[in-house]
Design an enzyme around this catalytic site. Structure first.
Site, PDB file in Angstrom:
ATOM      1  N   GLY A  11      52.889  10.746 -41.671  1.00  0.00           N
ATOM      2  CA  GLY A  11      54.101   9.937 -41.556  1.00  0.00           C
ATOM      3  C   GLY A  11      55.319  10.629 -42.130  1.00  0.00           C
ATOM      4  N   GLY A  39      59.845   3.166 -41.514  1.00  0.00           N
ATOM      5  CA  GLY A  39      61.273   3.286 -41.798  1.00  0.00           C
ATOM      6  C   GLY A  39      61.859   4.479 -41.092  1.00  0.00           C
ATOM      7  N   GLN A 220      54.224   5.173 -38.684  1.00  0.00           N
ATOM      8  CA  GLN A 220      53.235   5.870 -39.511  1.00  0.00           C
ATOM      9  C   GLN A 220      52.711   7.100 -38.732  1.00  0.00           C
ATOM     10  OE1 GLN A 220      52.402   2.184 -39.275  1.00  0.00           O
ATOM     11  NE2 GLN A 220      53.941   1.946 -40.839  1.00  0.00           N
ATOM     12  N   THR A 235      46.815   3.022 -42.894  1.00  0.00           N
ATOM     13  CA  THR A 235      47.538   1.805 -42.594  1.00  0.00           C
ATOM     14  C   THR A 235      46.566   0.887 -41.823  1.00  0.00           C
ATOM     15  OG1 THR A 235      49.703   1.035 -41.890  1.00  0.00           O
ATOM     16  CG2 THR A 235      48.576   2.545 -40.375  1.00  0.00           C
TER      17      THR A 235
HETATM   18  P1  GDP Z   1      60.302   9.106 -39.870  1.00  0.00           P
HETATM   19  O1  GDP Z   1      59.760   7.853 -40.456  1.00  0.00           O
HETATM   20  O2  GDP Z   1      59.214   9.974 -39.295  1.00  0.00           O
HETATM   21  O3  GDP Z   1      61.438   8.879 -38.923  1.00  0.00           O
HETATM   22  O4  GDP Z   1      60.892   9.956 -41.064  1.00  0.00           O
HETATM   23  P2  GDP Z   1      62.007   9.512 -42.124  1.00  0.00           P
HETATM   24  O5  GDP Z   1      63.167   8.887 -41.446  1.00  0.00           O
HETATM   25  O6  GDP Z   1      61.381   8.766 -43.242  1.00  0.00           O
HETATM   26  O7  GDP Z   1      62.396  10.908 -42.735  1.00  0.00           O
HETATM   27  C1  GDP Z   1      63.056  11.780 -42.033  1.00  0.00           C
HETATM   28  C2  GDP Z   1      64.226  12.249 -42.863  1.00  0.00           C
HETATM   29  O8  GDP Z   1      64.377  13.618 -42.660  1.00  0.00           O
HETATM   30  C3  GDP Z   1      65.522  11.601 -42.436  1.00  0.00           C
HETATM   31  O9  GDP Z   1      66.374  11.441 -43.539  1.00  0.00           O
HETATM   32  C4  GDP Z   1      66.108  12.624 -41.457  1.00  0.00           C
HETATM   33  O10 GDP Z   1      67.509  12.572 -41.388  1.00  0.00           O
HETATM   34  C5  GDP Z   1      65.624  13.902 -42.063  1.00  0.00           C
HETATM   35  N1  GDP Z   1      65.369  14.979 -41.094  1.00  0.00           N
HETATM   36  C6  GDP Z   1      64.830  14.887 -39.838  1.00  0.00           C
HETATM   37  N2  GDP Z   1      64.707  16.111 -39.286  1.00  0.00           N
HETATM   38  C7  GDP Z   1      65.180  16.999 -40.204  1.00  0.00           C
HETATM   39  C8  GDP Z   1      65.307  18.421 -40.232  1.00  0.00           C
HETATM   40  O11 GDP Z   1      64.938  19.128 -39.295  1.00  0.00           O
HETATM   41  N3  GDP Z   1      65.819  18.971 -41.377  1.00  0.00           N
HETATM   42  C9  GDP Z   1      66.189  18.234 -42.450  1.00  0.00           C
HETATM   43  N4  GDP Z   1      66.653  18.861 -43.509  1.00  0.00           N
HETATM   44  N5  GDP Z   1      66.100  16.894 -42.452  1.00  0.00           N
HETATM   45  C10 GDP Z   1      65.600  16.277 -41.359  1.00  0.00           C
END
Ligand code: GDP
Length: 431
Positions: A11, A39, A220, A235
């Site tokens: 996740g 989230g 997840q 989960t």
């Molecule tokens: P999800 O639940 O799989 O969507 O993941 P989250 O939203 O919890 O976490 C992803 C976080 O990583 C977010 O704050 C995104 O803006 C950030 N993010 C996504 N892709 C990248 C990337 O390639 N590089 C960086 N530095 N951050 C990223």
């Protein structure tokens, strides 16, 4: 073509960004499992917004967002999200469809979640304590309350609520919760949710007939799947590809392609095995550079090197056509990077992910060490512009994972993305 986008690790792989980037190619985005424990972090006109229940496709005009029967719904969480979206000028009317078969998270499911974790003591799962697990327990225990129950005969609903509350009073010692306020709240919820409720399977079948493409959005991830994940540290739903058919009422042939999202390293929240887990300065470095804190709970995530055993396993379970490799930029500047290709255990070398987690207790990851890159990959949009060492890392990662990287993400912004020329993702994006 309809495609699935789902997590290939534990996740938080950055599915939100990938889904957001692909959404303009689709007419609808459908969630098939989980609850508001998921989230997705999305930015709307510079404002950070975390969506938990409603697919992030809602931020794209004209895209219909679907919540399938496999999802469990907290009325409060749903309305909070709808109100917050309205505050940002996004209206869900006419664009949100909720399955009449979806189960409702009842007000005391949260309390049961906390209680169950406390009872497990040392063996706690590390849930988000939002009542998701107990809601699924009621579903499987055949005493759950579904959305359609709220919209029909009130006397029948009263009977179901009485029975559910009585089951709860048996679990919680000396508890005498009154079922009537619960019933009244559910009736109010039913009235508010009514305009968005419908037959999701029928709606999707119509979309397929009209050739309107749908994206199936996983919450997840595969290693948290109730059947295929690191049980019991999982989960309560099927986050892997099988959940799409059961959680939306669609046939397997409706899934035209599967994109697995994986980070260029590995993280997990909560308890349970993480074979490549790092500690000390290196773990802190990944956590800080990657901002590895839970979107739902703010909990610091456990961090480790990329684990190809895990991703190979995900590729097999889900039939991954390709990977979207995220957060490559987080590895920028490290003198060397490591890829795990197997686990050395007292019983010998393991190259397939085991069912019995005890095999992992004394396992040592087998690593391939590769040179890092000092020129930043951050913000790069072309594969051939990446530092040579980063390209080699990706190529080797593809070999040991058995799946190609069609997308490489080099930053959190939508534009900070590489779509590999000639890859399946390039094909999907050019439709
Ligand atoms: P999800 O639940 O799989 O969507 O993941 P989250 O939203 O919890 O976490 C992803 C976080 O990583 C977010 O704050 C995104 O803006 C950030 N993010 C996504 N892709 C990248 C990337 O390639 N590089 C960086 N530095 N951050 C990223």
């Amino acid at each position: 073509m309809n495609i699935a986008v789902l997590g290939a690790q534990w996740g938080d792989e950055g599915k939100g960004k990938i889904v957001d980037m692909l959404t303009p190619r689709f007419s609808a985005v459908a969630r098939y499992q989980g609850g508001h424990n998921a989230g997705h972090t999305v930015y709307v006109r510079g404002t950070k917004f975390v969506l938990h229940l409603i697919p992030s496709g809602i931020l794209h005009p004209g895209v219909t967002c679907i919540i399938g029967n496999g999802v469990v719904i907290s009325p409060q969480a749903l309305f909070d999200e709808i109100d917050e979206l309205a505050r940002l000028g996004v209206t869900v009317d006419g664009r949100l469809l909720i399955s009449e078969k979806a189960h409702v998270i009842l007000p005391y499911h949260r309390e049961l979640d906390v209680l169950s974790e406390a009872r497990r003591g040392e063996r706690r799962i590390g849930t988000t304590s939002r009542g998701i697990g107990p809601a699924y327990e009621d579903k499987i225990g055949r005493r759950g309350i579904r959305i359609c129950d709220l919209l029909g005969d009130q006397e029948a609903l009263a009977g179901e609520v009485r029975e559910n509350v009585s089951a709860r009073n048996h679990i919680i010692k000396d508890s005498t919760l009154d079922w009537q306020p619960v019933f009244r709240d559910l009736v109010t919820f039913g009235e508010r949710v009514r305009p968005w409720v419908g037959d999701v399977s029928l709606f999707l079948a119509q979309m397929f007939r009209e050739g309107r493409p749908v994206m199936f959005e996983g919450a997840q991830a595969t290693l948290l799947d109730i059947d295929h994940g690191t049980y019991p540290f999982v989960t309560s739903s099927n986050a892997s590809v099988g959940g799409i058919c059961t959680g939306l009422g669609v046939p397997p042939r409706a899934i035209g392609g599967v994109l697995g999202v994986a980070k260029a390293y590995t993280t997990r929240v909560g308890e349970g095995p993480l074979p490549t887990e790092l500690s000390g300065a290196l773990a802190d470095r990944l956590r800080e550079s990657g901002q590895e804190y839970g979107a739902s709970t703010g909990r610091p995530r456990r961090c480790g090197w990329y684990d190809a055993v895990v991703v190979r396993y995900s590729a097999r379970i889900n039939g991954l056509d390709a990977l979207a490799l995220t957060k490559l930029d987080v590895l920028d500047g490290l003198p060397e990077v490591q890829l795990c290709t197997g686990y050395q255990t007292p019983q010998g070398l393991l190259t397939e992910f085991p069912a019995d987690l005890r095999l992992l207790v004394d396992a040592r990851p087998v690593y391939e060490t590769m040179p890092g890159w000092s020129t930043p990959s951050r913000g790069m949009t072309r594969m051939d512009r990446l530092p040579t060492e980063a390209r080699r890392y990706i190529e080797r990662l593809e070999e040991v994972s058995g799946v190609e990287c069609a997308i490489v993400s080099t930053g959190s912004d939508r534009d900070e993305t590489i779509v590999a020329p000639g890859s399946v993702a390039a094909k999907w994006l050019s439709v």
